[in-house]
Design a protein around this motif. Sequence first.
Motif, PDB file in Angstrom:
ATOM      1  N   ARG A 109       2.329  -6.624 -41.323  1.00 58.72           N
ATOM      2  CA  ARG A 109       1.197  -6.472 -40.407  1.00 58.72           C
ATOM      3  C   ARG A 109       1.064  -5.024 -39.933  1.00 58.72           C
ATOM      4  O   ARG A 109      -0.042  -4.472 -39.862  1.00 58.72           O
ATOM      5  CB  ARG A 109       1.349  -7.418 -39.218  1.00 58.72           C
ATOM      6  N   GLN A 110       2.195  -4.391 -39.598  1.00 61.13           N
ATOM      7  CA  GLN A 110       2.155  -2.983 -39.186  1.00 61.13           C
ATOM      8  C   GLN A 110       1.567  -2.106 -40.294  1.00 61.13           C
ATOM      9  O   GLN A 110       0.749  -1.214 -40.023  1.00 61.13           O
ATOM     10  CB  GLN A 110       3.568  -2.499 -38.849  1.00 61.13           C
TER      11      GLN A 110
ATOM     12  N   GLU B 266      -3.405 -12.505 -44.241  1.00 61.14           N
ATOM     13  CA  GLU B 266      -3.789 -12.989 -42.909  1.00 61.14           C
ATOM     14  C   GLU B 266      -4.522 -11.899 -42.130  1.00 61.14           C
ATOM     15  O   GLU B 266      -5.555 -12.146 -41.503  1.00 61.14           O
ATOM     16  CB  GLU B 266      -2.553 -13.445 -42.139  1.00 61.14           C
ATOM     17  N   VAL B 267      -3.989 -10.682 -42.157  1.00 57.24           N
ATOM     18  CA  VAL B 267      -4.646  -9.581 -41.446  1.00 57.24           C
ATOM     19  C   VAL B 267      -6.003  -9.267 -42.057  1.00 57.24           C
ATOM     20  O   VAL B 267      -7.010  -9.098 -41.350  1.00 57.24           O
ATOM     21  CB  VAL B 267      -3.749  -8.317 -41.447  1.00 57.24           C
TER      22      VAL B 267
ATOM     23  N   ALA C  58       1.322 -12.323 -44.824  1.00 58.03           N
ATOM     24  CA  ALA C  58       0.961 -11.486 -43.680  1.00 58.03           C
ATOM     25  C   ALA C  58      -0.171 -10.524 -44.034  1.00 58.03           C
ATOM     26  O   ALA C  58      -1.096 -10.306 -43.234  1.00 58.03           O
ATOM     27  CB  ALA C  58       2.189 -10.709 -43.202  1.00 58.03           C
ATOM     28  N   LEU C  59      -0.128  -9.930 -45.236  1.00 50.55           N
ATOM     29  CA  LEU C  59      -1.189  -9.018 -45.675  1.00 50.55           C
ATOM     30  C   LEU C  59      -2.538  -9.729 -45.698  1.00 50.55           C
ATOM     31  O   LEU C  59      -3.539  -9.240 -45.145  1.00 50.55           O
ATOM     32  CB  LEU C  59      -0.848  -8.466 -47.061  1.00 50.55           C
TER      33      LEU C  59
ATOM     34  N   ALA D 216       7.165 -10.398 -41.708  1.00 55.11           N
ATOM     35  CA  ALA D 216       5.724 -10.536 -41.495  1.00 55.11           C
ATOM     36  C   ALA D 216       5.203  -9.425 -40.588  1.00 55.11           C
ATOM     37  O   ALA D 216       4.143  -8.846 -40.841  1.00 55.11           O
ATOM     38  CB  ALA D 216       5.411 -11.906 -40.897  1.00 55.11           C
ATOM     39  N   ASP D 217       5.944  -9.108 -39.539  1.00 56.79           N
ATOM     40  CA  ASP D 217       5.512  -8.044 -38.639  1.00 56.79           C
ATOM     41  C   ASP D 217       5.471  -6.707 -39.368  1.00 56.79           C
ATOM     42  O   ASP D 217       4.574  -5.884 -39.116  1.00 56.79           O
ATOM     43  CB  ASP D 217       6.445  -7.960 -37.431  1.00 56.79           C
TER      44      ASP D 217
ATOM     45  N   THR E  79      -0.448  -2.991 -42.821  1.00 65.88           N
ATOM     46  CA  THR E  79      -1.861  -3.282 -43.056  1.00 65.88           C
ATOM     47  C   THR E  79      -2.728  -2.698 -41.948  1.00 65.88           C
ATOM     48  O   THR E  79      -3.795  -2.113 -42.212  1.00 65.88           O
ATOM     49  CB  THR E  79      -2.080  -4.801 -43.166  1.00 65.88           C
ATOM     50  N   ASP E  80      -2.276  -2.831 -40.704  1.00 69.09           N
ATOM     51  CA  ASP E  80      -3.026  -2.252 -39.585  1.00 69.09           C
ATOM     52  C   ASP E  80      -3.117  -0.732 -39.721  1.00 69.09           C
ATOM     53  O   ASP E  80      -4.155  -0.129 -39.403  1.00 69.09           O
ATOM     54  CB  ASP E  80      -2.356  -2.618 -38.257  1.00 69.09           C
TER      55      ASP E  80
END
Length: 367
Positions: free
Chosen positions: A200-201, A235-236, A232-233, A196-197, A203-204
């Motif tokens: 997130r990295q 969610e961000v 995760a994608l 998940a992290d 996508t950010d």
Amino acid sequence: MSHGSHQDRPAEPGQRPGPSADRIVPPSRGDGGSSRPTSRDVARVAGVSQATVSLVLGDKWRGRVSERTAEMVRDAARELGYRPNLAARNLRLGRTRTALLVVPALTNEFFARVYAGAATVAAEHGFGVVLYPSPEGVGPAKDPFASARAALDGVIASSMAAEALTAIRGTDLPLVMLDSDPADAGAAAHVNLDIADGMRQMTDHLLTLGHRRFVHLASAVTSWTFDVRAGALHEVLRGVPDAVVRTVPAPLDVGAAREAVERELSRPGPRPTAIVCDDDILAAGACKAVRRHGLRVPDDVSVTGFDDLALATAVEPELTTVSLPAERVGERGMSALLAVLEGRPPAEGDLPVRLVVRDSSAPPSPA
């Protein structure tokens, strides 16, 4: 049982005076709750020593104890539901020292690296690792244990769907699951990456570049690891009011990914500025589709991968991706199996992953 009392006859070798054979003594409950019956429970019910139980259940009793005693031991084991732990017995005796690694495919580089890590740790402890493929990780996997059950000490399953492991879970062998749902209680241990992290990295990174129109090229394989990436994608992106994302599933194949992205790029309306792929294989197909559509990566469309396979630097431009320490996954998995076999708690905590920025991602071109 129906053998009657045996206290009026001399004890045989390895036998001690015990309770009547027709009186079942419940298994010991060391912590106040129910526990799996042990060879000690079988010995107490049959009125014999644990050595005698080992001889009978190990099929080494002939010429050492009587047929009657052997039958009492077998009856006691059946009555209690006792099943010998073949993995623990083999480890104590040092007979096999072999682990089975079940993977979705033998051709994927990620699983080759997982195997290399597991084999390194195994060799340090005098173990061997045997590879066994299961179709797509969804299965169901065929049961490899009918003839080899006693030749294995434990099983490590990498990136497998839970329903694919039914045959494995029906054995006495300890199971360690890698890159799989940690909420699944069927395994003796779990080893996971912080998937998940990683997403997130990624996508950010794309949001910081200015992207707001996304396509998620998602793996068509149903498994925990891909579900986590998608979750995760989304969610961000839910926290970014002007961001839009469309999910497009595709099999884990360059050609299938190319076709899926070509269809997507042919849709009416604004095209996506970034294609976020569940792995590098899908990303390679996406890059081909962008070029066939007369566009350029990353000038017109950014494309990102996941896994950091050798493919990520073989394509042009090289892929921005998330690097997964596959060897460490294998090492930790084998270490966890050894810990379970030795009665120690395995190491906890997810393995970290990292974003690797290369040339396939850039700010979106002006509209």
